[in-house]
Design a protein around this motif. Structure first.
Motif, short mmCIF file in Angstrom:
data_model
loop_
_atom_site.label_atom_id
_atom_site.label_comp_id
_atom_site.label_asym_id
_atom_site.label_seq_id
_atom_site.Cartn_x
_atom_site.Cartn_y
_atom_site.Cartn_z
N UNK A 86 0.82 -1.21 0.00
CA UNK A 86 0.00 0.00 0.00
C UNK A 86 0.85 1.26 0.00
N UNK A 87 1.93 1.26 0.77
CA UNK A 87 2.78 2.45 0.87
C UNK A 87 3.45 2.80 -0.45
N UNK A 88 3.68 1.80 -1.29
CA UNK A 88 4.33 2.04 -2.59
C UNK A 88 3.32 2.28 -3.72
N UNK A 89 2.08 2.57 -3.35
CA UNK A 89 1.06 2.85 -4.36
C UNK A 89 0.57 1.62 -5.07
N UNK A 90 0.34 0.54 -4.29
CA UNK A 90 -0.13 -0.74 -4.80
C UNK A 90 0.88 -1.36 -5.77
N UNK A 91 2.12 -1.33 -5.39
CA UNK A 91 3.17 -2.01 -6.14
C UNK A 91 3.64 -3.22 -5.32
N UNK A 92 3.60 -4.40 -5.94
CA UNK A 92 3.95 -5.65 -5.23
C UNK A 92 5.33 -6.11 -5.68
N UNK A 93 6.33 -6.02 -4.78
CA UNK A 93 7.70 -6.39 -5.17
C UNK A 93 8.13 -7.78 -4.70
N UNK A 94 7.21 -8.56 -4.13
CA UNK A 94 7.59 -9.79 -3.44
C UNK A 94 7.41 -11.06 -4.26
N UNK A 95 6.96 -10.95 -5.50
CA UNK A 95 6.85 -12.12 -6.35
C UNK A 95 5.50 -12.81 -6.27
N UNK A 96 5.28 -13.75 -7.17
CA UNK A 96 3.99 -14.43 -7.29
C UNK A 96 3.66 -15.35 -6.15
N UNK A 97 4.68 -16.09 -5.64
CA UNK A 97 4.40 -17.05 -4.58
C UNK A 97 3.90 -16.35 -3.32
N UNK A 98 4.60 -15.29 -2.90
CA UNK A 98 4.17 -14.56 -1.70
C UNK A 98 2.86 -13.82 -1.91
N UNK A 99 2.57 -13.46 -3.15
CA UNK A 99 1.27 -12.86 -3.45
C UNK A 99 0.15 -13.85 -3.17
N UNK A 100 0.30 -15.07 -3.70
CA UNK A 100 -0.70 -16.10 -3.48
C UNK A 100 -0.77 -16.50 -2.00
N UNK A 101 0.40 -16.69 -1.38
CA UNK A 101 0.44 -17.14 0.02
C UNK A 101 -0.16 -16.09 0.95
N UNK A 102 0.17 -14.83 0.74
CA UNK A 102 -0.34 -13.77 1.62
C UNK A 102 -1.85 -13.60 1.47
N UNK A 103 -2.33 -13.63 0.23
CA UNK A 103 -3.77 -13.52 0.01
C UNK A 103 -4.50 -14.71 0.62
N UNK A 104 -3.91 -15.91 0.48
CA UNK A 104 -4.52 -17.09 1.08
C UNK A 104 -4.54 -17.02 2.60
N UNK A 105 -3.47 -16.50 3.21
CA UNK A 105 -3.41 -16.41 4.67
C UNK A 105 -4.42 -15.41 5.23
N UNK A 106 -4.71 -14.37 4.47
CA UNK A 106 -5.73 -13.42 4.92
C UNK A 106 -7.08 -14.12 5.07
N UNK A 107 -7.49 -14.85 4.03
CA UNK A 107 -8.77 -15.57 4.08
C UNK A 107 -8.69 -16.73 5.08
N UNK A 108 -7.53 -17.36 5.16
CA UNK A 108 -7.33 -18.44 6.13
C UNK A 108 -7.56 -17.94 7.55
#
Length: 364
Positions: A86-108
């Motif tokens: 969010x601080x970088x203006x919705x720029x995701x620098x962490x790669x695809x795996x962490x994108x999927x894992x983080x989104x999954x953990x939120x719902x988890x």
């Protein structure tokens, strides 16, 4: 987190631009995330440490509260990434795996937290209204089996969310986001649309509405049992009131934290299903969503307060932990719900006495 209309995963042009992109969001939301992260990590870690060190896992309530704290901790570790995003203006620098894992953990975390709160509510209802008959079911073994089932069921429910998230490049804005893909290929779009609808319905029904109805029902039945027993034992009034305040705080926290996000999430789903391209409506929804997410995430900070710090015994054990006091001779330590559990037998006895008195009066 943006929902985007895609032409291809390697290059996407947005029809409405980056809706919900405002400087105050990029500044305020990461600060809130940071506060939630610090308070949540400290609070839930204390809950885990106190229960494990002093209260032990010998009661059903302690097992559920410990698992609830662990669930919040597993989610909180993803907050620094979302704050950076969010601080970088919705720029995701962490790669695809962490994108999927983080989104999954939120719902988890959404499912595990609500399921454990529901399990606590059912346990408290059984302890008050059916104290004697429920003793064979309210055991440590059954509690641990319930926890395993909750973890597994929540994991299965969170997998589709992780699979539908990925990293996408926004060509006209030269940025990379972690978002949901909406392809323009008709066959793929229809299948994805159905999957997203199922995920959203599960999130609204299994993640909020159904558990909330169960929790409210349990607490209403608990209140009725306590009020009925109060007529027999006036001396227990202060203890009853404390239990009722704790239960009311739990319901209120649950409702206030999740209701705003569920409302705007439903609005977001409706715009996706009807393929609304009204940029003004999307702007309102995408601007409100980050703040409703902040409120929902704050529930991970509230849980230790509601279920732990309101207990006198928990505060005493917390002070012992902070002072590094030795355990000494093993003494019985009531669980977080000890006051309610101890009263449950008196409540059941009082209800039984009420029934007997009515029966004897009918005979006379």
């Amino acid at each position: 987190m943006q929902n985007i209309t895609a032409g291809a995963t390697e290059g996407i042009a947005l029809t409405c631009g980056m809706s919900g992109s405002h400087e105050f969001i990029f500044t305020l939301v990461p600060i809130v995330y940071g506060c939630i992260f610090v308070i949540g990590i400290v609070g839930n870690s204390m809950v885990v440490a106190v229960i494990y060190s002093y209260m032990k896992l010998k009661t059903v309530a302690n097992i559920f509260v410990l698992n609830l704290a662990v669930s919040d901790l597993t989610f909180l570790i993803t907050l620094p990434m979302w704050a950076t995003f969010t601080a970088t203006g919705y720029h995701w620098p962490f790669g695809g795996f962490l994108c999927k894992a983080s989104a999954g953990l939120v719902i988890f975390n959404l499912y595990t937290s609500i399921f454990f709160l529901t399990a606590l509510s059912i346990d408290r209802y059984l302890a008050i209204a059916h104290a004697v008959r429920s003793r064979r079911f309210r055991t440590v073994v059954y509690a641990r089996i319930t926890c395993v089932l909750i973890w597994l069921f929540a994991f299965l429910l969170s997998v589709p969310t992780a699979l539908t998230r990925d990293v996408h490049n926004i060509t006209n804005l030269n940025t990379t986001v972690c978002a949901i893909l909406h392809p323009k290929i008709k066959s793929s779009a229809i299948r994805l649309k159905e999957l997203l609808l199922a995920i959203s319905l599960m999130k609204s029904l299994l993640g909020f509405l159904v558990p909330f109805i169960i929790i409210i029902t349990c607490y209403c039945l608990i209140g009725r049992a306590l009020v009925g027993a109060r007529h027999i034992q006036k001396s227990s009034r202060s203890r009853d009131d404390e239990v009722l305040r704790m239960l009311a705080a739990a319901v209120l926290a649950f409702f206030l934290c999740w209701m705003p996000h569920q409302v705007f999430h439903l609005m977001q789903v409706l715009t996706q299903l009807t393929l609304v391209e009204n940029c003004a409506i999307l702007e309102i929804i995408d601007t409100a969503i980050p703040f409703t997410i902040c409120i929902a995430y704050f529930n991970s900070c509230v849980n230790p307060i509601v279920y732990g710090f309101v207990g006198n015994n928990f505060r005493k054990n917390l002070l012992r932990l902070l002072r590094c006091s030795p355990g000494g001779a093993p003494r019985p330590h009531p669980s977080i719900s000890s006051k309610m559990s101890s009263f449950s037998f008196r409540a059941s006895e009082a209800l039984s006495l009420t029934a007997k008195s009515k029966a004897s009066s009918d005979i006379k």
